[in-house]
Write a protein that holds these residues in place. Structure first.
Motif, PDB file in Angstrom:
ATOM      1  N   LEU A   1       0.769  -1.222   0.005  1.00  0.00           N
ATOM      2  CA  LEU A   1       0.339  -0.056  -0.076  1.00  0.00           C
ATOM      3  C   LEU A   1       0.800   1.307   0.154  1.00  0.00           C
ATOM      4  N   VAL A   2       1.806   1.419   0.978  1.00  0.00           N
ATOM      5  CA  VAL A   2       2.830   2.699   0.785  1.00  0.00           C
ATOM      6  C   VAL A   2       3.615   3.018  -0.625  1.00  0.00           C
ATOM      7  N   ASN A   3       3.770   1.959  -1.065  1.00  0.00           N
ATOM      8  CA  ASN A   3       4.581   1.034  -2.381  1.00  0.00           C
ATOM      9  C   ASN A   3       3.781   2.242  -3.166  1.00  0.00           C
ATOM     10  N   ARG A   4       2.048   1.587  -3.668  1.00  0.00           N
ATOM     11  CA  ARG A   4       1.259   2.192  -4.572  1.00  0.00           C
ATOM     12  C   ARG A   4       0.947   3.483  -4.278  1.00  0.00           C
ATOM     13  N   PHE A   5       1.095   3.667  -3.042  1.00  0.00           N
ATOM     14  CA  PHE A   5       0.486   5.765  -2.502  1.00  0.00           C
ATOM     15  C   PHE A   5       1.618   6.759  -2.945  1.00  0.00           C
ATOM     16  N   GLY A   6       3.222   5.689  -3.370  1.00  0.00           N
ATOM     17  CA  GLY A   6       4.205   6.802  -4.432  1.00  0.00           C
ATOM     18  C   GLY A   6       5.739   6.404  -3.091  1.00  0.00           C
TER      19      GLY A   6
END
Length: 108
Positions: free
Chosen positions: A34-39
């Motif tokens: 999730l963190v990676n998906r949010f940049g």
């Protein structure tokens, strides 16, 4: 080693229920993506091995504090984030946590 001006790294220290380590591990697996998906850039979750059996850590970075704040706002309405929050709530795998904001040392 250079860093980008404004990079912020978030350090989380968790006190977890040692009997619910697998629930916490699943929670962590979800948040890495999730963190990676949010940049952001997730540096991982670190689970107890030797010593304290109820302390875990996580580290992740965002390009700026503003980018982190946008992620926090967006995560409040994202269905996958809400599912991850609910996993922690329903299993009670997290007793408490502390959040710290760090900046990389510029050594150039």
């Amino acid at each position: 080693m250079q860093h980008h001006v404004g990079v912020i790294t978030i350090h989380l220290k968790y006190e977890i229920d040692a009997d619910k380590l697998e629930d916490f591990a699943e929670y962590g697996r979800r948040w890495v993506g999730l963190v990676n998906r949010f940049g952001g850039t997730h540096h991982g979750y670190f689970l107890p091995s030797e010593g304290d059996s109820d302390i875990a850590y996580a580290l992740f970075s965002f390009p700026s504090l503003a980018a982190y704040e946008q992620y926090r706002t967006d995560s409040m309405t994202d269905p996958e984030c809400q599912d991850a929050f609910e996993l922690a709530r329903s299993t009670r795998c997290i007793k408490r946590y502390e959040r710290r904001f760090l900046r990389p040392l510029d050594v150039t």
